[in-house]
Design a protein around this motif. Sequence first.
Motif, mmCIF file in Angstrom:
data_model
loop_
_atom_site.group_PDB
_atom_site.id
_atom_site.type_symbol
_atom_site.label_atom_id
_atom_site.label_comp_id
_atom_site.label_asym_id
_atom_site.label_seq_id
_atom_site.Cartn_x
_atom_site.Cartn_y
_atom_site.Cartn_z
ATOM 1 N N THR A 35 0.769 -1.304 -0.038
ATOM 2 C CA THR A 35 -0.055 0.028 0.171
ATOM 3 C C THR A 35 0.832 1.346 -0.095
ATOM 4 N N VAL A 36 2.012 1.149 0.441
ATOM 5 C CA VAL A 36 2.769 2.567 0.708
ATOM 6 C C VAL A 36 3.333 2.763 -0.700
ATOM 7 N N VAL A 37 3.685 1.772 -1.436
ATOM 8 C CA VAL A 37 4.064 2.084 -2.972
ATOM 9 C C VAL A 37 3.243 2.776 -3.718
ATOM 10 N N LYS A 38 1.875 2.429 -3.351
ATOM 11 C CA LYS A 38 0.540 3.263 -3.879
ATOM 12 C C LYS A 38 0.537 4.606 -3.515
ATOM 13 N N GLY A 39 0.611 4.886 -2.041
ATOM 14 C CA GLY A 39 0.454 6.003 -1.430
ATOM 15 C C GLY A 39 1.498 7.202 -1.806
ATOM 16 N N LYS A 40 2.751 6.743 -2.116
ATOM 17 C CA LYS A 40 3.753 7.615 -2.620
ATOM 18 C C LYS A 40 3.677 8.093 -3.889
ATOM 19 N N GLN A 41 2.711 7.621 -4.880
ATOM 20 C CA GLN A 41 2.403 8.253 -6.334
ATOM 21 C C GLN A 41 1.854 9.495 -6.102
ATOM 22 N N GLN A 42 1.061 9.846 -4.747
ATOM 23 C CA GLN A 42 0.527 11.227 -4.644
ATOM 24 C C GLN A 42 1.397 12.282 -4.579
ATOM 25 N N PHE A 43 2.719 12.121 -4.486
ATOM 26 C CA PHE A 43 3.547 13.146 -4.507
ATOM 27 C C PHE A 43 4.162 13.395 -5.765
ATOM 28 N N ALA A 44 4.240 14.584 -6.427
ATOM 29 C CA ALA A 44 4.997 14.726 -7.662
ATOM 30 C C ALA A 44 6.478 14.746 -7.507
ATOM 31 N N ASN A 45 6.684 15.196 -6.417
ATOM 32 C CA ASN A 45 8.391 15.272 -6.006
ATOM 33 C C ASN A 45 8.462 14.945 -4.278
ATOM 34 N N LEU A 46 8.581 13.399 -4.263
ATOM 35 C CA LEU A 46 8.343 12.905 -2.969
ATOM 36 C C LEU A 46 9.763 13.486 -2.222
ATOM 37 N N ASP A 47 10.973 13.507 -3.030
ATOM 38 C CA ASP A 47 12.176 13.684 -2.298
ATOM 39 C C ASP A 47 12.202 14.970 -1.603
ATOM 40 N N LEU A 48 11.635 15.973 -2.608
ATOM 41 C CA LEU A 48 11.509 17.383 -2.207
ATOM 42 C C LEU A 48 10.638 17.546 -0.990
ATOM 43 N N ALA A 49 9.579 17.037 -1.096
ATOM 44 C CA ALA A 49 8.504 16.752 0.238
ATOM 45 C C ALA A 49 9.209 16.507 1.509
ATOM 46 N N ARG A 50 9.850 15.282 1.474
ATOM 47 C CA ARG A 50 10.724 14.957 2.712
ATOM 48 C C ARG A 50 11.656 15.988 2.907
ATOM 49 N N LYS A 51 12.534 16.420 2.366
ATOM 50 C CA LYS A 51 13.452 17.531 2.604
ATOM 51 C C LYS A 51 12.654 18.684 3.203
ATOM 52 N N LYS A 52 11.435 19.144 2.563
ATOM 53 C CA LYS A 52 10.812 20.272 3.255
ATOM 54 C C LYS A 52 10.357 19.995 4.608
ATOM 55 N N ALA A 53 9.946 18.817 4.891
ATOM 56 C CA ALA A 53 9.369 18.395 6.041
ATOM 57 C C ALA A 53 10.502 18.470 7.200
ATOM 58 N N LYS A 54 11.408 17.814 6.627
ATOM 59 C CA LYS A 54 12.767 17.867 7.557
ATOM 60 C C LYS A 54 13.190 19.254 8.118
ATOM 61 N N ASN A 55 13.056 20.264 7.039
ATOM 62 C CA ASN A 55 13.479 21.419 7.513
ATOM 63 C C ASN A 55 12.558 22.142 8.381
ATOM 64 N N VAL A 56 11.354 21.912 8.041
ATOM 65 C CA VAL A 56 10.353 22.431 8.981
ATOM 66 C C VAL A 56 10.458 22.025 10.582
ATOM 67 N N LYS A 57 10.915 20.716 10.628
ATOM 68 C CA LYS A 57 10.919 20.144 11.988
ATOM 69 C C LYS A 57 12.389 20.585 12.525
ATOM 70 N N TRP A 58 13.359 20.902 11.649
ATOM 71 C CA TRP A 58 14.681 21.532 12.311
ATOM 72 C C TRP A 58 14.365 22.801 12.875
ATOM 73 N N LYS A 59 13.562 23.733 12.142
ATOM 74 C CA LYS A 59 13.310 24.937 12.535
ATOM 75 C C LYS A 59 12.514 24.865 13.934
#
Length: 458
Positions: A35-59
């Motif tokens: 199911t996770v493989v299918k869920g990841k398809q909603q992101f146009a750029n998954l890697d960018l989303a993960r990096k943005k989320a990490k930056n938010v938590k860092w802040k």
Amino acid sequence: MTENQTVFLAKSGVKAHDLEHKRKLAFNIQKYNDTVVKGKQQFANLDLARKKAKNVKWKTIENLDKYLVEFEKNFTQRGGKVIWAENADEALEAVLQICNEKGTKQVVKAKSMVTEEIHLNDFLGKHGIESVETDLGEYIQQLDGEAPYHIVTPAMHKSKEDVARVFHEKLGTAPNLTPSEITKIARVNLREKYITAGVGITGGNFLIADIGAVCVSENEGNARLTTSFPAVHIAIVGIEKMLPSVNDLALFWPLLATYGTGQNVTVYNSIFTGPRQKEETDGPEEMYVILLDNGRTNLLKKEVRESMYCIRCGSCLNACPVYKNIGGHAYGATYSGPIGSVITPHMKGMSDFKHMSYASSLCGNCTEVCPLKINIHEMLLENRHMAVEKHLNGFAEDSTWQMWKLAMLNRRLLNMAGSGIKNNVVNKLFSKSWGAHRGELEFPKKSFNQAWKERKVS
């Protein structure tokens, strides 16, 4: 060797060779992976989303003191009450005091790992207050007298036959019920509890500073019932769950859903900003938020600071080869798997729980699958380093590793240790740890180094 380490080795030794347990676990984890493989398809750029989320938590973590105060200010402005709990005892006493003031002898509780962390159910039970789990997985575990097995799916280790057995033994239902029949029975039993309970207790997936809110994600609707019917809502939330803005949810809700269960977004996502207002028809008359530390500020050390970014999706557990073999209960801690092995030694004591950080192959798969790119395997290595620096491993273990290091750095010593010595060390000295479930090793008379030199000469 501490008692916790002894128990861990005993439990993991049993589970690692329980083929039926491993079959159930492998089946459920494979369903998750699909199911996770299918869920990841909603992101146009998954890697960018993960990096943005990490930056938010860092802040967030870098300015956590500021955001906690901002949260309290905004939450209390709408009539909510904030309680700061430095440890589990303070949180438990706060809950008990509220229950006693309201005269309730029954509370309903939505799924919350932080309440498992402070052992809320047992505490309330000792004071004559019934605490009922309303999440189906948690309800099953409560009936069976077990702690949650997994951060996201508490009863992951149980098959549908196991659940039917639990209901038959504890509730007197017919044996071999189907999953739909089990769900209906649970629904009937729990609906009455919502109506009669005086207090509803939840955790919180996120805290939002700019609007003073607690966010709860779920798939069954039980959290909404828990927070709607009782007159009082208590949310117990770890201080690391903070996010700066409500706008951050557009990123974090899909990431949590995708990596937690493979969904695009969780079915029910609720934002609580305080008790029921004058113009509102639903919600509790009073709402409390207990901000729990309980060792979390120990995680602000630079070596393990990133562990505060965790959103408790459970993906690292499902990817870990150790967890796949021994399961969640073997760890003997509320938070299991790779992330649990990072944070538990700092929250509950390195001397008692350092062994969890050694329960890893350091393969890095946990870091690879983390939605926030947390360097989990590197922090596990840092924990080991801290244990060595603090001399927590004991003289025998430290001496053994010093000898191993000396031998590994000296080719002559390795060549001098012929096959006889090597055979005795592995097959006799380590007969219990290595040979318990393996056949004896037979080392060649010549090392590869020696054979290679002879080949070059010839």
